[in-house]
Design a protein around this motif. Sequence first.
Motif, PDB file in Angstrom:
ATOM      1  N   LEU A   1       0.834  -1.202   0.000  1.00 45.12           N
ATOM      2  CA  LEU A   1       0.000   0.000   0.000  1.00 45.12           C
ATOM      3  C   LEU A   1       0.870   1.254   0.000  1.00 45.12           C
ATOM      4  CD1 LEU A   1      -3.075   0.743   0.217  1.00 45.12           C
ATOM      5  CD2 LEU A   1      -2.688   1.016   2.668  1.00 45.12           C
ATOM      6  N   ALA A   2       1.995   1.195   0.678  1.00 45.55           N
ATOM      7  CA  ALA A   2       2.884   2.349   0.797  1.00 45.55           C
ATOM      8  C   ALA A   2       3.854   2.494  -0.373  1.00 45.55           C
ATOM      9  CB  ALA A   2       3.684   2.250   2.102  1.00 45.55           C
ATOM     10  N   SER A   3       3.863   1.508  -1.262  1.00 43.79           N
ATOM     11  CA  SER A   3       4.824   1.520  -2.373  1.00 43.79           C
ATOM     12  C   SER A   3       4.339   2.391  -3.521  1.00 43.79           C
ATOM     13  CB  SER A   3       5.049   0.090  -2.870  1.00 43.79           C
ATOM     14  OG  SER A   3       3.905  -0.377  -3.579  1.00 43.79           O
ATOM     15  N   ALA A   4       5.156   2.471  -4.560  1.00 42.34           N
ATOM     16  CA  ALA A   4       4.824   3.291  -5.724  1.00 42.34           C
ATOM     17  C   ALA A   4       3.833   2.620  -6.670  1.00 42.34           C
ATOM     18  CB  ALA A   4       6.104   3.635  -6.495  1.00 42.34           C
ATOM     19  N   THR A   5       3.506   1.361  -6.438  1.00 46.60           N
ATOM     20  CA  THR A   5       2.551   0.676  -7.301  1.00 46.60           C
ATOM     21  C   THR A   5       1.137   1.166  -7.010  1.00 46.60           C
ATOM     22  OG1 THR A   5       2.315  -1.146  -5.734  1.00 46.60           O
ATOM     23  CG2 THR A   5       3.992  -1.381  -7.446  1.00 46.60           C
ATOM     24  N   PRO A   6       0.296   1.309  -8.052  1.00 44.72           N
ATOM     25  CA  PRO A   6      -1.053   1.860  -7.845  1.00 44.72           C
ATOM     26  C   PRO A   6      -2.012   0.923  -7.126  1.00 44.72           C
ATOM     27  CG  PRO A   6      -0.748   1.223 -10.134  1.00 44.72           C
ATOM     28  CD  PRO A   6       0.592   1.080  -9.484  1.00 44.72           C
ATOM     29  N   THR A   7      -1.690  -0.381  -7.121  1.00 47.37           N
ATOM     30  CA  THR A   7      -2.523  -1.326  -6.368  1.00 47.37           C
ATOM     31  C   THR A   7      -1.647  -2.113  -5.404  1.00 47.37           C
ATOM     32  OG1 THR A   7      -2.300  -2.994  -8.130  1.00 47.37           O
ATOM     33  CG2 THR A   7      -4.248  -1.568  -8.177  1.00 47.37           C
TER      34      THR A   7
ATOM     35  N   GLY B   1      -7.405  -4.065 -14.877  1.00 53.38           N
ATOM     36  CA  GLY B   1      -8.126  -4.226 -16.141  1.00 53.38           C
ATOM     37  C   GLY B   1      -8.288  -2.908 -16.876  1.00 53.38           C
ATOM     38  N   LEU B   2      -8.546  -1.850 -16.125  1.00 55.12           N
ATOM     39  CA  LEU B   2      -8.662  -0.527 -16.732  1.00 55.12           C
ATOM     40  C   LEU B   2      -7.338  -0.091 -17.334  1.00 55.12           C
ATOM     41  CD1 LEU B   2     -10.176   2.109 -17.288  1.00 55.12           C
ATOM     42  CD2 LEU B   2      -9.628   2.823 -14.949  1.00 55.12           C
ATOM     43  N   MET B   3      -6.255  -0.304 -16.611  1.00 56.27           N
ATOM     44  CA  MET B   3      -4.938   0.069 -17.128  1.00 56.27           C
ATOM     45  C   MET B   3      -4.588  -0.735 -18.384  1.00 56.27           C
ATOM     46  SD  MET B   3      -3.866   2.545 -15.274  1.00 56.27           S
ATOM     47  CE  MET B   3      -5.610   3.026 -15.306  1.00 56.27           C
ATOM     48  N   SER B   4      -4.993  -1.986 -18.405  1.00 59.04           N
ATOM     49  CA  SER B   4      -4.744  -2.813 -19.595  1.00 59.04           C
ATOM     50  C   SER B   4      -5.523  -2.285 -20.792  1.00 59.04           C
ATOM     51  CB  SER B   4      -5.143  -4.265 -19.319  1.00 59.04           C
ATOM     52  OG  SER B   4      -4.325  -4.835 -18.321  1.00 59.04           O
ATOM     53  N   ALA B   5      -6.728  -1.783 -20.550  1.00 63.42           N
ATOM     54  CA  ALA B   5      -7.540  -1.225 -21.640  1.00 63.42           C
ATOM     55  C   ALA B   5      -6.847  -0.019 -22.265  1.00 63.42           C
ATOM     56  CB  ALA B   5      -8.917  -0.843 -21.121  1.00 63.42           C
ATOM     57  N   PHE B   6      -6.222   0.797 -21.443  1.00 64.87           N
ATOM     58  CA  PHE B   6      -5.518   1.972 -21.964  1.00 64.87           C
ATOM     59  C   PHE B   6      -4.325   1.585 -22.837  1.00 64.87           C
ATOM     60  CE2 PHE B   6      -7.667   4.509 -18.637  1.00 64.87           C
ATOM     61  CZ  PHE B   6      -8.037   5.602 -19.420  1.00 64.87           C
ATOM     62  N   LYS B   7      -3.802   0.380 -22.632  1.00 63.55           N
ATOM     63  CA  LYS B   7      -2.633  -0.075 -23.386  1.00 63.55           C
ATOM     64  C   LYS B   7      -2.996  -0.778 -24.689  1.00 63.55           C
ATOM     65  CE  LYS B   7       0.036  -0.652 -19.125  1.00 63.55           C
ATOM     66  NZ  LYS B   7       0.668  -1.629 -18.203  1.00 63.55           N
TER      67      LYS B   7
END
Length: 207
Positions: A13-19, A84-90
């Motif tokens: 949660l504290a890391s730079a990853t969005p999830t 899934g949303l991020m994958s859609a943007f790609k």
Amino acid sequence: MTTQSIADFLEELASATPTPGGGGAAALMGAMGAGLIAMVAHVTVGKKGQDMQLQEMEQQIKEAGVLRQEFTAMISADAVAFDGLMSAFKLPKHSLDAIDRRALAIQQGYQDATEVPLSCIRACLHGLALAHRSAEQGHRNVLSDSGVAVHALLAALRSAILNVQINVPAIKDQSFVDAALNEVRAAEEEASASAAMTLDVVNARLS
């Protein structure tokens, strides 16, 4: 999340990853609220003078257990929806058809990412109603835990509302947006009233 420690979850949660992000945190707060309700019921069972509450406490244990599982599942579901949303943007944009498919996938992704916090909101309302029963009938020695459950569930609900609000501006299906925002408004009103009523019970029984 079911096999992940709290320490590992908080580290991610504290890391730079969005999830995990705010959605997962909201679900975890809800799970803690449900856990506290179950704990109050477990402690109440068998206590002197609590015989009349046995059936109700057993029901609360069952409901809180199901609710905690639902919240726990939402932690992963929120991450899956966001990914899934991020994958859609790609998705590729090499043709008009590809552009259209990408746009549809993005819209679906935003709706999926909105449905998870909406589910969290609904579960929180159930939890707040359960917390009221906990506060009314739980053993006085753990009454404060019923109050903490209320605060956790209210925080979870309001956090989930923020996750709905950040997604809906990007959704083009106005009927979906209107339904989501109407549900959010109604849930906020219901939750605020429910929490206040239950905390009044807690304070009255503690005084």
